[in-house]
Design a protein around this motif. Sequence first.
Motif, PDB file in Angstrom:
ATOM      1  N   TYR A   1      -7.391  -1.977   8.931  1.00 47.94           N
ATOM      2  CA  TYR A   1      -6.292  -1.514   9.791  1.00 47.94           C
ATOM      3  C   TYR A   1      -5.618  -2.744  10.375  1.00 47.94           C
ATOM      4  N   ASP A   2      -4.320  -2.899  10.108  1.00 49.12           N
ATOM      5  CA  ASP A   2      -3.535  -4.013  10.638  1.00 49.12           C
ATOM      6  C   ASP A   2      -3.070  -3.643  12.039  1.00 49.12           C
ATOM      7  N   ILE A   3      -3.626  -4.307  13.044  1.00 47.01           N
ATOM      8  CA  ILE A   3      -3.352  -3.961  14.440  1.00 47.01           C
ATOM      9  C   ILE A   3      -1.897  -4.225  14.814  1.00 47.01           C
ATOM     10  N   ILE A   4      -1.322  -5.299  14.286  1.00 37.89           N
ATOM     11  CA  ILE A   4       0.051  -5.655  14.633  1.00 37.89           C
ATOM     12  C   ILE A   4       1.049  -4.701  13.973  1.00 37.89           C
ATOM     13  N   LYS A   5       0.875  -4.445  12.691  1.00 35.19           N
ATOM     14  CA  LYS A   5       1.805  -3.581  11.951  1.00 35.19           C
ATOM     15  C   LYS A   5       1.481  -2.099  12.113  1.00 35.19           C
ATOM     16  N   LYS A   6       0.286  -1.809  12.668  1.00 35.07           N
ATOM     17  CA  LYS A   6      -0.166  -0.427  12.881  1.00 35.07           C
ATOM     18  C   LYS A   6      -0.171   0.362  11.566  1.00 35.07           C
ATOM     19  N   GLU A   7      -0.789  -0.225  10.547  1.00 31.11           N
ATOM     20  CA  GLU A   7      -0.871   0.433   9.254  1.00 31.11           C
ATOM     21  C   GLU A   7      -2.203   0.114   8.576  1.00 31.11           C
ATOM     22  N   TRP A   8      -2.616   1.028   7.693  1.00 30.98           N
ATOM     23  CA  TRP A   8      -3.856   0.871   6.938  1.00 30.98           C
ATOM     24  C   TRP A   8      -3.547   0.346   5.543  1.00 30.98           C
ATOM     25  N   ASN A   9      -4.448  -0.530   5.031  1.00 29.01           N
ATOM     26  CA  ASN A   9      -4.278  -1.099   3.706  1.00 29.01           C
ATOM     27  C   ASN A   9      -5.619  -1.186   2.992  1.00 29.01           C
ATOM     28  N   VAL A  10      -5.558  -1.287   1.674  1.00 31.68           N
ATOM     29  CA  VAL A  10      -6.756  -1.534   0.879  1.00 31.68           C
ATOM     30  C   VAL A  10      -6.864  -3.044   0.671  1.00 31.68           C
ATOM     31  N   LYS A  11      -8.066  -3.581   0.755  1.00 27.17           N
ATOM     32  CA  LYS A  11      -8.260  -5.032   0.689  1.00 27.17           C
ATOM     33  C   LYS A  11      -7.877  -5.590  -0.675  1.00 27.17           C
ATOM     34  N   ASP A  12      -8.192  -4.858  -1.732  1.00 28.04           N
ATOM     35  CA  ASP A  12      -7.894  -5.289  -3.096  1.00 28.04           C
ATOM     36  C   ASP A  12      -6.414  -5.029  -3.395  1.00 28.04           C
ATOM     37  N   ALA A  13      -5.638  -6.082  -3.568  1.00 24.55           N
ATOM     38  CA  ALA A  13      -4.196  -5.945  -3.772  1.00 24.55           C
ATOM     39  C   ALA A  13      -3.851  -5.180  -5.045  1.00 24.55           C
ATOM     40  N   SER A  14      -4.778  -5.123  -6.000  1.00 22.64           N
ATOM     41  CA  SER A  14      -4.513  -4.407  -7.246  1.00 22.64           C
ATOM     42  C   SER A  14      -4.774  -2.902  -7.110  1.00 22.64           C
ATOM     43  N   ASP A  15      -5.362  -2.512  -5.995  1.00 24.47           N
ATOM     44  CA  ASP A  15      -5.668  -1.104  -5.734  1.00 24.47           C
ATOM     45  C   ASP A  15      -4.540  -0.495  -4.894  1.00 24.47           C
ATOM     46  N   SER A  16      -4.623   0.794  -4.580  1.00 22.07           N
ATOM     47  CA  SER A  16      -3.598   1.462  -3.782  1.00 22.07           C
ATOM     48  C   SER A  16      -4.219   2.489  -2.854  1.00 22.07           C
ATOM     49  N   MET A  17      -3.660   2.618  -1.661  1.00 22.23           N
ATOM     50  CA  MET A  17      -4.126   3.621  -0.712  1.00 22.23           C
ATOM     51  C   MET A  17      -3.890   5.033  -1.237  1.00 22.23           C
ATOM     52  N   LYS A  18      -2.958   5.172  -2.187  1.00 21.73           N
ATOM     53  CA  LYS A  18      -2.643   6.488  -2.733  1.00 21.73           C
ATOM     54  C   LYS A  18      -3.791   7.068  -3.556  1.00 21.73           C
ATOM     55  N   ASN A  19      -4.791   6.235  -3.854  1.00 19.40           N
ATOM     56  CA  ASN A  19      -5.904   6.680  -4.693  1.00 19.40           C
ATOM     57  C   ASN A  19      -7.030   7.328  -3.899  1.00 19.40           C
ATOM     58  N   TYR A  20      -6.903   7.383  -2.572  1.00 17.83           N
ATOM     59  CA  TYR A  20      -8.030   7.809  -1.741  1.00 17.83           C
ATOM     60  C   TYR A  20      -7.620   8.854  -0.696  1.00 17.83           C
ATOM     61  N   ASN A  21      -8.615   9.566  -0.231  1.00 18.88           N
ATOM     62  CA  ASN A  21      -8.432  10.516   0.865  1.00 18.88           C
ATOM     63  C   ASN A  21      -8.445   9.707   2.160  1.00 18.88           C
ATOM     64  N   VAL A  22      -7.313   9.112   2.472  1.00 22.44           N
ATOM     65  CA  VAL A  22      -7.223   8.203   3.616  1.00 22.44           C
ATOM     66  C   VAL A  22      -7.444   8.919   4.948  1.00 22.44           C
ATOM     67  N   PRO A  23      -6.875  10.105   5.167  1.00 25.21           N
ATOM     68  CA  PRO A  23      -7.133  10.781   6.451  1.00 25.21           C
ATOM     69  C   PRO A  23      -8.618  10.996   6.713  1.00 25.21           C
ATOM     70  N   ALA A  24      -9.380  11.337   5.670  1.00 24.14           N
ATOM     71  CA  ALA A  24     -10.818  11.532   5.848  1.00 24.14           C
ATOM     72  C   ALA A  24     -11.517  10.210   6.154  1.00 24.14           C
ATOM     73  N   LEU A  25     -11.083   9.137   5.511  1.00 24.20           N
ATOM     74  CA  LEU A  25     -11.652   7.810   5.775  1.00 24.20           C
ATOM     75  C   LEU A  25     -11.399   7.401   7.225  1.00 24.20           C
TER      76      LEU A  25
END
Length: 296
Positions: free
Chosen positions: A247-271
């Motif tokens: 979670y990026d505190i300054i930008k107030k957004e969640w990201n995946v650490k692996d740049a080749s991956d995507s947040m769209k691949n996961y159930n982010v709300p559950a995480l």
Amino acid sequence: MWRNSEDRKKKLLQTLDANIGKYMIMFDTETTGLKKDDQIVELAGKKYRIEKDANSIYEFLETDTFHAYIKPPFAMDSGVIAIHGITNEFLEDKFTEEEISPQIEAFFGDADLLCAYNINFDIKMLMRLYERTGMPIPFVLSEEEKQLDVLIYARDLVSSKETKSHKQEDVCKAMGLEDGVKFHSAIDDIEACFRLFKIFVKQYQDMETLDYSKLPTPMIYQNGIAYWEKGKIKRIYVNTDKGGFYYDIIKKEWNVKDASDSMKNYNVPALIKAAFQAVCVSDEEAFVKAVRKDLN
């Protein structure tokens, strides 16, 4: 990148629905500075009755306006004057806080919601004015759920790639909404804020609801939540069986650490819900405070 847009959409639309036929005040302040003992020198507000038409489109009908310049008990320095253009000489014959307070109390007293851009600052400044003048505090000033922050919606719906920054002026210019607006004038800043607010409400209404339940939910490892900071970068890392997220505190957004991956691949709300539960909180602000508190 992922922001909790659906949660913000739900909260905003539920708040508006609960206040149909009631009154929202959009307001702004210009001040002598940013410190605790600084004061308001310009206060502007517009009152709107919240309605909904036959097509379920929200309408905000302007019913009243308040605009006043207020003389502080001390002189402002040139740096502050350069920002908003209000001079000490201009304020010489204006009302003091005590003299204008009955009008402020009458205007804000019957509001059901407050709305502003970066509302926390304006709330603090107005609250201190109420305290100094001995006016009773209206519930909308002390109840956070009655306060709508357009800055949060701007960060949520306007990508950092689209705007120079998420300051109101930059967001308005990025969206072509700056015509006729003199920024850092409280009364004009309200108009700018209102233009943005109406668009953001419509965008939330039109936003497609995604089904995350069909996506894999990352499982957080024990003690898998940690704070990390380097220079201006501040993050909370969440380590899971599907890899690292943060979670990026300054930008107030969640990201995946692996740049080749995507947040769209996961159930982010559950995480995110699991991350909040791990530190016994229910929202992002409390999440940051709880994780950073563990460092002390």
